[in-house]
Design a protein around this motif. Structure first.
Motif, PDB file in Angstrom:
ATOM      1  N   UNK A 215       0.726  -1.386   0.103  1.00  0.00           N
ATOM      2  CA  UNK A 215      -0.094   0.168   0.126  1.00  0.00           C
ATOM      3  C   UNK A 215       0.864   1.333   0.086  1.00  0.00           C
ATOM      4  N   UNK A 216       1.945   1.260   0.769  1.00  0.00           N
ATOM      5  CA  UNK A 216       2.829   2.265   0.625  1.00  0.00           C
ATOM      6  C   UNK A 216       3.178   2.574  -0.926  1.00  0.00           C
ATOM      7  N   UNK A 217       3.863   1.520  -1.394  1.00  0.00           N
ATOM      8  CA  UNK A 217       4.277   1.405  -2.761  1.00  0.00           C
ATOM      9  C   UNK A 217       3.133   2.211  -3.596  1.00  0.00           C
ATOM     10  N   UNK A 218       1.702   1.714  -3.521  1.00  0.00           N
ATOM     11  CA  UNK A 218       0.831   2.186  -4.448  1.00  0.00           C
ATOM     12  C   UNK A 218       0.663   3.681  -4.061  1.00  0.00           C
ATOM     13  N   UNK A 219       0.645   3.836  -2.894  1.00  0.00           N
ATOM     14  CA  UNK A 219       0.642   5.527  -2.460  1.00  0.00           C
ATOM     15  C   UNK A 219       1.809   6.337  -3.243  1.00  0.00           C
ATOM     16  N   UNK A 220       2.805   5.697  -2.997  1.00  0.00           N
ATOM     17  CA  UNK A 220       3.978   6.620  -3.628  1.00  0.00           C
ATOM     18  C   UNK A 220       3.722   6.631  -5.191  1.00  0.00           C
ATOM     19  N   UNK A 221       3.041   5.493  -6.067  1.00  0.00           N
ATOM     20  CA  UNK A 221       2.814   5.769  -7.288  1.00  0.00           C
ATOM     21  C   UNK A 221       1.711   6.451  -7.906  1.00  0.00           C
ATOM     22  N   UNK A 222       0.738   6.907  -6.887  1.00  0.00           N
ATOM     23  CA  UNK A 222      -0.485   7.631  -7.100  1.00  0.00           C
ATOM     24  C   UNK A 222      -0.143   9.109  -7.529  1.00  0.00           C
TER      25      UNK A 222
END
Length: 957
Positions: A215-222
């Protein structure tokens, strides 16, 4: 991926709790690892190097380190700067979630230490039985305090029945985060909550850590920035997300808390009305937003009704699982039996359903209820409000649920009405009806005048209504409001704006016919005169809303004045007295059972008069309005239009309630909940419940004490404060000095020139965060201070770290008193110690000053490159304010009284400084560029930096 359970995270010496430190370090480590994986080691080194330089600049008092950081940033390409912005912004999103989890952890720990709060409950389980005290500011604490003060159970129940608390959601443009980011933040919060569980197994922890990493990775990529402005319908959906989420679940919990507190301290229970209800402006607030049309309001009404009915069907499914009681085991009431017979004559259930529940009468009753609700769903039409009318109303549903409760209570389930799913559903129906949240309509007084003028002209009554004096306007309005005939037969030939407003009143008529609870108040922005309120009443009459009876027009709407400027606040009580005594409005007031709602604008009053003048003018106006309403036997409900930031009236709601003058503590109160404040207070159920219980606690106790405590010698001062009358004169001088300093900046033409050059206001005005324009200026018209809205005005000051609207003028105000008046020091210290209003305002100012960052602000001043700089006067006022506040509060440094928040600010500063330095560099490049494509790319990057600083500061406007 690393095994995060194996990390030896540093938690000592940070000044924050070990649980919070561990979570911040965990998500920070994950983010760093992901950033290095996705963008390479070089980016990670930039992240750490820039943070270290800014940290050293502060800790080592080495400003050259900050300059070195700025030089490093200047050497980086735009792509690297944008990646840095993403990393830092994501870090603050994660830190903010970790801090909210810490708030929840502390509240739960306090709750565990507060003693019994679950069944069995009785008087013996209260404070003193086991040495435990109720959790501070909880409903349990409020009831315990009232009992300790000698109130009986009946009196406390009467106070609850007197409460009328109505938080009001608005779509004000202060939420810079996209919905996608908000959803990911909530998911991350849930995972952090799971990691706190002491009973989590190693496998569960491992799985949670893996999911958190993803989820942290997804947030960074949003993407942080929306591609375009949200539509009003999207804003409505966002509001419903909270109303049907945490707020929906909080209401029954609050009602349950009340019952538990009554049982614990008084061994009593009571049926209570919906003392807490929500309202909404989203989809109906027209003031300055041309995107809120009559069609949008129709759609909003339909959307609210549909989603609410669908949620009730889900709740009834849950209740049916509970009520499996068979007639083979227990009997039911005669009233329920008769009800089932009547239902069978009206509704034909499928044979298999009747057979399935032939021995389960409660479940059978719920099936009939479901059929009626589905029938209402079938009637919903987003283009025709009138088509939604049905024979089954929310009161009918509540009556059916009460019938079930009475039957259960009379046949072996004495507490069924006060617990479980049935109690939950009854609380929901009392609160939300079929409408979810009553919709207020707000419109500017000028628009009403223009529409009335068009109608009078079309009806050959008056050629130029706008040119009339106030007395002449009142004469025309009074005559027409007592005349039953319409002015015109139809509105199609009116100017477009007037025709659209008349269509809105037509929608209000249809809403009221379907369900009066759908319709909230009609709020008149910039109310200056009596005619400003009579004009919308005439428009309502023209639309067929209400009727002329015995020569008097009765409008079913609550027409609400909104006083926003310092001048209007000073004159508010005189204007209301004139209104109350006007024959036409007196008849309207009588038709509303003597009830009057009055709204006060906190944002525009601050923008108009500065921090101290706005707060003091509001306090005096509130007192004066309470007095004039008492004199005219008017049942007053104040509506506080508070923004999210201190510069717009924000701060702790419960403290603000306690600081109100005693004369208005009547149990009735409304307040706006705006933008990022909605997300902060309602994104997580535990936070939502804590926020709401604090509001109820403050309103309940303030209401009880105001009605039963002798008035202080100075009626402007709150409970238990007895001061000489010259305190008011002292506060007048303080407010006037503060306003003088503020207006000296505002009224200087070069002040606006400096502000627009030193802040990113140009880009904030283009930031696609809301459907409403940031300015009242017409399209193509230049934006000036007068037509700039308060939100972007404060937003830009926050970005530059001045945060001036939350404190500026404090230095001149306090220092002048301390320097020129021998007794001022002792008086101000006494006021700070004993007067909730003064303490709240002063503490809010010093909090904003603690959040300000003048070394960073100075770099924005250098960016301005204008002939006259206003940085030095601002710094001077800050330093004078700091010295005065420390003298009055007896602190060694600002905000020493709140060490946890102070430490949080200090820990955030190095990261936030980097975001500011990057923003300043991007602004330099944007202003130096002459290429349209390059400027567009830079603007996108500046938008990202604005979102980043907003996340770091946890506030926008």
């Amino acid at each position: 991926m690393p095994r995060w359970d194996d990390l030896d995270l540093e938690t000592e010496g940070t000044g924050i709790s070990k649980p919070l430190s561990r979570q911040v370090n965990l998500v920070g480590s994950m983010l760093g690892h992901i950033a290095e994986e996705q963008s390479g080691e070089a980016l990670f080194e930039h992240v750490e190097g820039l943070r270290a330089l800014c940290k050293a600049a502060e800790q080592e008092d080495a400003p050259e380190k900050r300059e070195e950081a700025a030089e490093r940033i200047a050497a980086l390409d735009q792509d690297t700067l944008e990646r840095l912005l993403h990393v830092y912004t994501t870090f603050f999103h994660l830190v903010n979630q970790a801090e909210q989890q810490e708030i929840i952890r502390i509240n739960r720990e306090r709750a565990r230490q507060s003693g019994p709060s679950e069944w069995p409950l009785g008087p013996g389980d209260g404070p003193g039985a086991d040495g435990a005290e109720p959790r501070p500011q909880s409903i349990d604490a409020a009831v315990a305090d009232l009992k300790a003060e000698g109130y009986t159970a009946d009196e406390v129940v009467a106070f609850f029945r007197q409460l009328d608390i109505q938080p009001t959601l608005t779509a004000h443009p202060t939420e810079a985060r996209r919905r996608s980011v908000l959803r990911k933040e909530q998911h991350i919060a849930d995972l952090l909550s799971t990691l706190r569980r002491p009973d989590a197994t190693p496998d569960e922890r491992a799985e949670t850590l893996d999911r958190l990493y993803s989820q942290v990775a997804f947030l960074l990529g949003t993407d942080e920035v929306r591609a375009e402005r949200p539509t009003v319908r999207e804003e409505v959906e966002q509001g419903h997300y909270f109303l049907h989420g945490s707020i929906w679940d909080t209401i029954p919990a609050i009602h349950r808390d009340v019952q538990q507190a009554l049982r614990r301290h008084y061994d009593a229970t009571a049926e209570l009305p919906a003392f807490l209800q929500y309202r909404s402006w989203i989809g109906s607030d027209r003031d300055g937003n041309p995107n809120v049309t009559a069609d949008v309001t129709r759609w909003t009404v339909a959307r609210q009704r549909r989603t609410t009915l669908e949620h009730y069907l889900d709740e009834i499914d849950e209740l049916r699982d509970d009520l499996s009681i068979s007639t083979r085991q227990l009997t039911v009431s005669d009233a329920l039996e008769a009800s089932l017979e009547a239902d069978a004559e009206e509704i034909a259930l499928p044979d298999d359903v009747r057979r399935q529940y032939q021995r389960e009468p409660y479940r059978l009753k719920l099936c009939y209820i479901e059929e009626r609700l589905r029938g209402l769903l079938d009637r919903i039409d987003a283009t025709d409000v009138a088509a939604m009318a049905g024979a089954y109303a929310a009161d009918d549903l509540l009556a059916d649920l009460d019938l079930i409760a009475e039957s259960l209570q009379g046949h072996g389930f004495e507490d069924a009405a006060q617990s479980g799913q049935l109690h939950r559903l009854r609380s929901l129906v009392k609160t939300f009806g079929f409408h979810l949240a009553a919709l207020d309509v707000r419109q500017h007084s000028r628009v009403h005048e223009d529409t009335v003028a068009a109608l009078l002209d079309a009806g050959d009554v008056v050629d130029d209504y706008g040119a009339l004096s106030e007395e002449e306007k009142l004469e025309v309005l009074s005559r027409e409001l007592q005349n039953p005939r319409p002015l015109v037969s139809r509105h199609a030939d009116l100017p477009a704006d007037a025709a659209e407003l008349m269509e809105v009143f037509g929608v209000l008529r249809a809403m009221h016919a379907v369900d009066p609870d759908i319709v909230g108040s009609y709020v008149v922005s910039m109310t200056h005169t009596v005619s400003d309120l009579l004009e919308p009443m005439l428009l309502a009459k023209e639309a067929g809303l209400g009727a002329v009876v015995d020569g008097s027009y009765r409008c079913p709407l609550d027409v609400v004045p909104l006083f926003e400027t310092i001048e209007d606040l000073d004159a508010a009580d005189d204007r209301m007295e004139t209104l109350f005594t006007h024959p036409v409005y007196a008849a309207q007031l009588e038709g509303r059972d003597g009830f009057q709602e009055i709204m006060l604008g906190y944002s525009d009053s601050n923008k108009d008069g500065g921090y101290w003048m706005a707060n003091w003018a509001l306090h005096k106006a509130i007192h004066a309005l309470g007095v004039v309403c008492d004199e005219h036997d008017v049942d007053l409900r104040l509506f506080h239009g508070r923004g999210g930031t201190v510069g717009r009236g924000g701060g702790h709601t419960s403290q603000a309630i306690r600081a109100l003058p005693p004369v208005v503590h009547n149990g009735r109160i409304r307040m706006t909940e705006q933008g990022e404040i909605i997300s902060f207070r309602y994104a997580l159920p535990d936070i939502a419940r804590r926020h709401v219980e604090q509001i109820v606690n403050a309103t309940l106790t303030a209401t009880a004490r105001a009605q039963n405590t002798p008035a202080p010698e100075n009626p402007l001062l709150a409970d238990k404060v007895s001061m000489e009358s010259d305190v008011v004169a002292l506060m007048d001088r303080l407010a006037e000095e503060g306003m003088s300093a503020y207006r000296e900046f505002i009224d200087d033409p070069e002040g606006w020139q400096w502000y627009t050059a030193a802040t990113p206001i140009e880009h904030i005005s283009r930031l696609p965060i809301a459907s409403r324009p940031v300015s009242r200026a017409s399209e193509g018209e230049q934006v000036e201070f007068e037509n700039l809205r308060a939100i972007p005005w404060v937003f830009a000051w926050t970005q530059t770290r001045y945060i001036a609207p939350g404190w500026y003028g404090t230095g001149q105000g306090l220092a002048t008193l301390l320097e020129n008046e021998p007794d001022a020091r002792d008086t101000l210290r006494d006021l700070y110690e004993n007067w909730p209003f003064f303490r709240t305002v002063l503490d809010s100012a010093q909090r904003e000053m603690a959040r300000a960052r003048l070394p960073i602000a100075e770099r924005y001043d250098a960016l301005a490159e204008v002939e006259t700089s206003f940085h030095a006067p601002i710094v001077d006022d800050y330093e004078r304010a700091e010295s005065a506040i420390l003298e009055i509060t007896d602190q060694a440094a600002l905000f020493d009284g709140n060490p946890v928040l102070k430490k949080s600010i200090e820990l955030r500063n190095p990261y936030t400084d980097v975001l500011n330095l990057i923003q300043i560099e991007l602004l330099k490049r944007y202003r130096a560029s002459t290429d349209d494509a390059e400027q567009e790319a830079l603007r996108e990057a500046i938008f990202l930096s604005i979102n980043g600083v907003a996340a770091a500061m946890q506030s926008t406007g």
